[in-house]
Design a protein around this motif. Sequence first.
Motif, mmCIF file in Angstrom:
data_model
loop_
_atom_site.group_PDB
_atom_site.id
_atom_site.type_symbol
_atom_site.label_atom_id
_atom_site.label_comp_id
_atom_site.label_asym_id
_atom_site.label_seq_id
_atom_site.Cartn_x
_atom_site.Cartn_y
_atom_site.Cartn_z
ATOM 1 N N VAL A 87 0.844 -1.190 0.000
ATOM 2 C CA VAL A 87 0.000 0.000 0.000
ATOM 3 C C VAL A 87 0.881 1.241 0.000
ATOM 4 C CG1 VAL A 87 -2.047 -1.026 1.066
ATOM 5 C CG2 VAL A 87 -0.256 -0.090 2.520
ATOM 6 N N GLU A 88 0.440 2.236 -0.742
ATOM 7 C CA GLU A 88 1.073 3.557 -0.696
ATOM 8 C C GLU A 88 0.159 4.454 0.126
ATOM 9 O OE1 GLU A 88 2.366 7.318 -3.552
ATOM 10 O OE2 GLU A 88 1.957 5.367 -4.486
ATOM 11 N N LEU A 89 0.699 4.931 1.228
ATOM 12 C CA LEU A 89 -0.071 5.720 2.179
ATOM 13 C C LEU A 89 0.280 7.194 2.062
ATOM 14 C CD1 LEU A 89 0.590 3.376 5.222
ATOM 15 C CD2 LEU A 89 -1.451 3.404 3.773
ATOM 16 N N GLN A 90 -0.731 8.031 1.994
ATOM 17 C CA GLN A 90 -0.544 9.483 2.023
ATOM 18 C C GLN A 90 -0.925 9.948 3.430
ATOM 19 O OE1 GLN A 90 -3.442 12.022 -0.070
ATOM 20 N NE2 GLN A 90 -1.647 12.904 -1.093
ATOM 21 N N SER A 102 -2.422 0.728 -4.411
ATOM 22 C CA SER A 102 -2.346 -0.574 -3.768
ATOM 23 C C SER A 102 -2.087 -1.655 -4.812
ATOM 24 C CB SER A 102 -3.672 -0.848 -3.038
ATOM 25 O OG SER A 102 -3.656 -2.082 -2.405
ATOM 26 N N TRP A 103 -1.337 -2.664 -4.414
ATOM 27 C CA TRP A 103 -1.066 -3.834 -5.249
ATOM 28 C C TRP A 103 -1.191 -5.056 -4.363
ATOM 29 C CZ3 TRP A 103 2.349 -7.830 -4.660
ATOM 30 C CH2 TRP A 103 2.582 -8.648 -5.768
ATOM 31 N N THR A 104 -1.845 -6.105 -4.871
ATOM 32 C CA THR A 104 -1.958 -7.335 -4.103
ATOM 33 C C THR A 104 -1.556 -8.539 -4.949
ATOM 34 O OG1 THR A 104 -3.441 -8.809 -2.876
ATOM 35 C CG2 THR A 104 -4.445 -7.485 -4.604
ATOM 36 N N ALA A 105 -0.827 -9.439 -4.337
ATOM 37 C CA ALA A 105 -0.442 -10.678 -5.015
ATOM 38 C C ALA A 105 -1.676 -11.486 -5.412
ATOM 39 C CB ALA A 105 0.474 -11.504 -4.114
ATOM 40 N N TRP A 106 -2.758 -11.341 -4.672
ATOM 41 C CA TRP A 106 -3.997 -12.078 -4.924
ATOM 42 C C TRP A 106 -4.532 -11.824 -6.330
ATOM 43 C CZ3 TRP A 106 -5.044 -15.941 -1.936
ATOM 44 C CH2 TRP A 106 -6.321 -16.498 -1.873
ATOM 45 N N ASP A 107 -4.192 -10.674 -6.914
ATOM 46 C CA ASP A 107 -4.629 -10.348 -8.280
ATOM 47 C C ASP A 107 -3.682 -10.887 -9.343
ATOM 48 O OD1 ASP A 107 -6.814 -8.922 -7.321
ATOM 49 O OD2 ASP A 107 -5.790 -6.983 -7.428
ATOM 50 N N HIS A 108 -2.628 -11.588 -8.945
ATOM 51 C CA HIS A 108 -1.595 -12.013 -9.895
ATOM 52 C C HIS A 108 -1.263 -13.491 -9.716
ATOM 53 C CE1 HIS A 108 -0.932 -7.817 -10.976
ATOM 54 N NE2 HIS A 108 -1.123 -7.578 -9.689
ATOM 55 N N LEU A 109 -2.297 -14.315 -9.633
ATOM 56 C CA LEU A 109 -2.101 -15.733 -9.369
ATOM 57 C C LEU A 109 -2.219 -16.567 -10.635
ATOM 58 C CD1 LEU A 109 -4.270 -16.023 -6.134
ATOM 59 C CD2 LEU A 109 -1.777 -15.784 -6.291
ATOM 60 N N VAL A 110 -1.671 -17.761 -10.573
ATOM 61 C CA VAL A 110 -1.827 -18.788 -11.602
ATOM 62 C C VAL A 110 -1.878 -20.124 -10.861
ATOM 63 C CG1 VAL A 110 0.660 -19.055 -12.026
ATOM 64 C CG2 VAL A 110 -0.970 -19.668 -13.825
ATOM 65 N N GLN A 111 -2.560 -21.090 -11.457
ATOM 66 C CA GLN A 111 -2.604 -22.418 -10.852
ATOM 67 C C GLN A 111 -2.826 -23.447 -11.953
ATOM 68 O OE1 GLN A 111 -5.622 -24.391 -10.707
ATOM 69 N NE2 GLN A 111 -6.881 -22.841 -11.706
ATOM 70 N N ILE A 180 9.638 -7.182 -8.860
ATOM 71 C CA ILE A 180 9.605 -5.778 -9.259
ATOM 72 C C ILE A 180 8.196 -5.451 -9.745
ATOM 73 C CG2 ILE A 180 10.539 -4.037 -10.837
ATOM 74 C CD1 ILE A 180 13.112 -5.773 -10.919
ATOM 75 N N ILE A 181 7.621 -4.432 -9.152
ATOM 76 C CA ILE A 181 6.254 -4.005 -9.496
ATOM 77 C C ILE A 181 6.345 -2.653 -10.179
ATOM 78 C CG2 ILE A 181 4.000 -3.407 -8.562
ATOM 79 C CD1 ILE A 181 4.887 -5.148 -6.051
ATOM 80 N N ASP A 182 5.771 -2.550 -11.354
ATOM 81 C CA ASP A 182 5.742 -1.278 -12.080
ATOM 82 C C ASP A 182 4.654 -0.394 -11.476
ATOM 83 O OD1 ASP A 182 5.607 0.839 -13.834
ATOM 84 O OD2 ASP A 182 5.789 -0.421 -15.620
ATOM 85 N N THR A 185 2.128 1.566 -13.960
ATOM 86 C CA THR A 185 1.119 0.907 -14.795
ATOM 87 C C THR A 185 0.083 0.167 -13.975
ATOM 88 O OG1 THR A 185 2.463 -1.091 -15.029
ATOM 89 C CG2 THR A 185 2.706 0.625 -16.725
ATOM 90 N N SER A 186 0.093 0.363 -12.670
ATOM 91 C CA SER A 186 -0.893 -0.295 -11.819
ATOM 92 C C SER A 186 -1.525 0.745 -10.916
ATOM 93 C CB SER A 186 -0.236 -1.417 -11.008
ATOM 94 O OG SER A 186 0.843 -0.899 -10.255
ATOM 95 N N THR A 187 -2.670 0.403 -10.385
ATOM 96 C CA THR A 187 -3.362 1.337 -9.496
ATOM 97 C C THR A 187 -3.599 0.693 -8.154
ATOM 98 O OG1 THR A 187 -5.499 0.622 -10.372
ATOM 99 C CG2 THR A 187 -4.474 2.537 -11.412
#
Length: 187
Positions: A87-90, A102-111, A180-182, A185-187
């Motif tokens: 999380v980026e906090l202001q 915010s970025w979460t690993a939960w949105d970047h899964l594969v199985q 590495i997270i860009d 290009t993410s929100t």
Amino acid sequence: LRTGRFVDEHFSGGGIGGIIQRFNWDGNLVWTDTIASNTLHSHHDIEPMPNGNILAIAWEKHTADEALELGRLPENTADEVWPERIVELQPTGNSGSIVVWSWTAWDHLVQNTDSLAPHFGDPADFPRRMDINFQMNPNGGGGPGNGQSGSDWMHVNSVDYHPDRDEILISSHHWSEIWIIDHSTST
């Protein structure tokens, strides 16, 4: 700028935090925030950004049922699964903050265990996704909640920010990887 420990009944693990504080040079507390709820808890590291915001690592709680619905194997699943969220906090005023990114690993899964579940595919074909069934080397560390099927599945220890490239770097102890997270290009 420092982290502090907020203990509650929702999360318990190595490097637990939950509090972020800023002090002036005279040692006076000038800002504080608590990042600890029943679904999210900061831990380990934070990183100040050039814009005055703060990046924080946090565990994000999901139930075993949520993980199983996404193709996680029962033998790899504790009662809860804690993927990482950045999380980026202001900071606001003398206390509190607004999450502006915010970025979460939960949105970047594969199985590759359930063709009817989301994100099905060979993990080797999706290098930018995390295999929901990946398990750390059993000799790679331990402690409560940190085993083969523990809740603290990824265990990210550190976060850094590269301002020229607008990239966030995080390191996963259990995976022995740096991700590495860009940021741009993410929100």
